[in-house]
Scaffold this motif. Sequence first.
Motif, PDB file in Angstrom:
ATOM      1  N   ALA A  33     -81.709 -24.071 -31.611  1.00 29.00           N
ATOM      2  CA  ALA A  33     -82.161 -25.316 -30.978  1.00 29.00           C
ATOM      3  C   ALA A  33     -83.482 -25.109 -30.252  1.00 29.00           C
ATOM      4  O   ALA A  33     -84.368 -25.970 -30.288  1.00 29.00           O
ATOM      5  N   GLN A  34     -83.635 -23.953 -29.608  1.00 31.66           N
ATOM      6  CA  GLN A  34     -84.902 -23.653 -28.946  1.00 31.66           C
ATOM      7  C   GLN A  34     -86.038 -23.546 -29.962  1.00 31.66           C
ATOM      8  O   GLN A  34     -87.135 -24.083 -29.749  1.00 31.66           O
ATOM      9  N   LEU A  35     -85.787 -22.847 -31.061  1.00 31.08           N
ATOM     10  CA  LEU A  35     -86.810 -22.717 -32.094  1.00 31.08           C
ATOM     11  C   LEU A  35     -87.218 -24.085 -32.643  1.00 31.08           C
ATOM     12  O   LEU A  35     -88.407 -24.365 -32.837  1.00 31.08           O
ATOM     13  N   LEU A  36     -86.239 -24.949 -32.896  1.00 34.27           N
ATOM     14  CA  LEU A  36     -86.535 -26.282 -33.426  1.00 34.27           C
ATOM     15  C   LEU A  36     -87.310 -27.115 -32.419  1.00 34.27           C
ATOM     16  O   LEU A  36     -88.281 -27.801 -32.772  1.00 34.27           O
ATOM     17  N   LEU A 101     -83.549 -34.853 -26.483  1.00 30.76           N
ATOM     18  CA  LEU A 101     -83.433 -36.282 -26.761  1.00 30.76           C
ATOM     19  C   LEU A 101     -84.663 -37.030 -26.264  1.00 30.76           C
ATOM     20  O   LEU A 101     -85.073 -38.031 -26.865  1.00 30.76           O
ATOM     21  N   GLY A 102     -85.273 -36.546 -25.190  1.00 28.54           N
ATOM     22  CA  GLY A 102     -86.544 -37.114 -24.763  1.00 28.54           C
ATOM     23  C   GLY A 102     -87.607 -36.945 -25.828  1.00 28.54           C
ATOM     24  O   GLY A 102     -88.413 -37.855 -26.086  1.00 28.54           O
ATOM     25  N   GLY A 103     -87.626 -35.762 -26.481  1.00 27.33           N
ATOM     26  CA  GLY A 103     -88.550 -35.542 -27.589  1.00 27.33           C
ATOM     27  C   GLY A 103     -88.282 -36.474 -28.751  1.00 27.33           C
ATOM     28  O   GLY A 103     -89.210 -36.991 -29.382  1.00 27.33           O
ATOM     29  N   VAL A 104     -87.001 -36.717 -29.053  1.00 26.35           N
ATOM     30  CA  VAL A 104     -86.645 -37.653 -30.122  1.00 26.35           C
ATOM     31  C   VAL A 104     -87.188 -39.044 -29.818  1.00 26.35           C
ATOM     32  O   VAL A 104     -87.816 -39.692 -30.661  1.00 26.35           O
ATOM     33  N   ALA A 200     -82.284 -30.013 -33.149  1.00 26.25           N
ATOM     34  CA  ALA A 200     -82.003 -29.258 -31.923  1.00 26.25           C
ATOM     35  C   ALA A 200     -80.856 -29.900 -31.149  1.00 26.25           C
ATOM     36  O   ALA A 200     -79.956 -29.209 -30.647  1.00 26.25           O
ATOM     37  N   ALA A 201     -80.868 -31.229 -31.052  1.00 22.02           N
ATOM     38  CA  ALA A 201     -79.796 -31.931 -30.347  1.00 22.02           C
ATOM     39  C   ALA A 201     -78.451 -31.710 -31.031  1.00 22.02           C
ATOM     40  O   ALA A 201     -77.422 -31.531 -30.370  1.00 22.02           O
ATOM     41  N   ALA A 202     -78.455 -31.698 -32.366  1.00 22.60           N
ATOM     42  CA  ALA A 202     -77.209 -31.493 -33.109  1.00 22.60           C
ATOM     43  C   ALA A 202     -76.649 -30.096 -32.848  1.00 22.60           C
ATOM     44  O   ALA A 202     -75.432 -29.920 -32.658  1.00 22.60           O
ATOM     45  N   LEU A 204     -77.180 -28.208 -30.184  1.00 23.39           N
ATOM     46  CA  LEU A 204     -76.713 -28.132 -28.802  1.00 23.39           C
ATOM     47  C   LEU A 204     -75.367 -28.821 -28.628  1.00 23.39           C
ATOM     48  O   LEU A 204     -74.555 -28.416 -27.793  1.00 23.39           O
ATOM     49  N   GLY A 205     -75.142 -29.875 -29.411  1.00 20.74           N
ATOM     50  CA  GLY A 205     -73.893 -30.601 -29.294  1.00 20.74           C
ATOM     51  C   GLY A 205     -72.677 -29.807 -29.715  1.00 20.74           C
ATOM     52  O   GLY A 205     -71.545 -30.205 -29.416  1.00 20.74           O
ATOM     53  N   THR A 206     -72.869 -28.690 -30.398  1.00 23.00           N
ATOM     54  CA  THR A 206     -71.736 -27.873 -30.864  1.00 23.00           C
ATOM     55  C   THR A 206     -71.412 -26.720 -29.933  1.00 23.00           C
ATOM     56  O   THR A 206     -70.510 -25.935 -30.215  1.00 23.00           O
ATOM     57  N   VAL A 207     -72.154 -26.591 -28.835  1.00 22.58           N
ATOM     58  CA  VAL A 207     -72.016 -25.422 -27.959  1.00 22.58           C
ATOM     59  C   VAL A 207     -71.455 -25.841 -26.608  1.00 22.58           C
ATOM     60  O   VAL A 207     -71.859 -26.868 -26.049  1.00 22.58           O
ATOM     61  N   ARG A 208     -70.540 -25.047 -26.100  1.00 24.40           N
ATOM     62  CA  ARG A 208     -70.021 -25.235 -24.750  1.00 24.40           C
ATOM     63  C   ARG A 208     -70.535 -24.098 -23.871  1.00 24.40           C
ATOM     64  O   ARG A 208     -70.525 -22.937 -24.263  1.00 24.40           O
TER      65      ARG A 208
END
Length: 419
Positions: A33-36, A101-104, A200-202, A204-208
Amino acid sequence: MACELTAPSAEGTDRKRAPLIVRNGGFARVWVAQLLSQSATRMYQMGALWWLLGQVASGDRGLASGLFLMSAALPPVVLAPLIARAISRHRSRRVLSGAVLGGVILTVALAGFAAPAGMPALAVYPVMFGLAACQALFDPCLAKAIPELVQDGDIEDATAFEQSSFSLVGMAGALFGAILVDRIGLTGVVMVSALAYLGAAAFLGTVRFQPHGGEAQEGSGSGIGRAWQLLAGLPFIKLALICFTAANFFITATFVILPLYTKNVLHAPALTLGLLEGALWLGMLIGVFTGKRLPGHPGLVGGGCVALFGAVTVVPGVVPDQTALLVCLAVAGWAVGAVNVVFVAAFQRAVPTAAKPVFFSAMLALLGAGFPVAAFAFGLAADRLSPQSLFLVQSAGLLPIAAALALRSRRDARLRAAL
């Protein structure tokens, strides 16, 4: 648990020797996500800068590019208190997701506005500022969140991956941004960046994240005056910090000079600019891993690296050749990576433990403040001087800094010999 914080298994040492991103799927997804996210920001920066140079008259390109790069460099500096409060008050996952999401939102809005009517020239500046602000929120939050993703024994490896992304994205983002802006235009680049932010958002959404420790203290990012007081008994470190800050002013000017040199001197396409910046970032990545092996006093080694950067920038100022410039940038990048390692290691060893939080926050603030100033100053000068002359100005500014470091190291060596 999604971040996969597991105790050592009985599978033997092979699993323990596997790279962290193989052993810890949660951290791997956050790193992707950071790379993206960084790639999206970098692609937009490269694409918009090259597009902007084609929209303005040749006599105004320096100021236009300087102001654009200022808009990319200002958020980490001017928004530092707000970013620190956001990171300290909110959970890491919420902050990281909000940043991407701000970037989106920004990229989708810009692409939607530009698709029917064409890209407005003035719009690229505030969007760049907004995307840089999102990235300035994402990166330090990830650094703070590393203990929430990995075991204590993996913190060093996780930090290495997190730091390596800057050089990797510097190479890949610059290259892809340059290729795409020539093939699909700036609106296409913006849409690709939006997809990268969505990816990246996707992830992040899979990580706790597992909460770790207490909240960060507000105000820890300030305190330059206090750092100065704490370093009263460390004259070389104080001089090194001054020289490091001054050198960074001239070094970061490279990102202002290169687009103008590519456009006005080499008369080359955006792909060439991507390759040139890629050579700089590749050299920097190599320097980070090899600089720690350089022997000698930090002042002498650091001064030598700064002098090397200043020396190689003379070449494109005299010989306008693309191949020579590629080699020079790779060498210059190596010098930057090596000098970063040498100085930071010297600071870690010499600065008292109690002073480190204030010192390093002050150091980052000083270094961050240098880039927008360099962007404006060299951008303004670029409308009056040729890009070749700017390379020579860059060299002339770096060589005295290198001399100051080298002379101080010799003085320290004489004092140690006398004792």
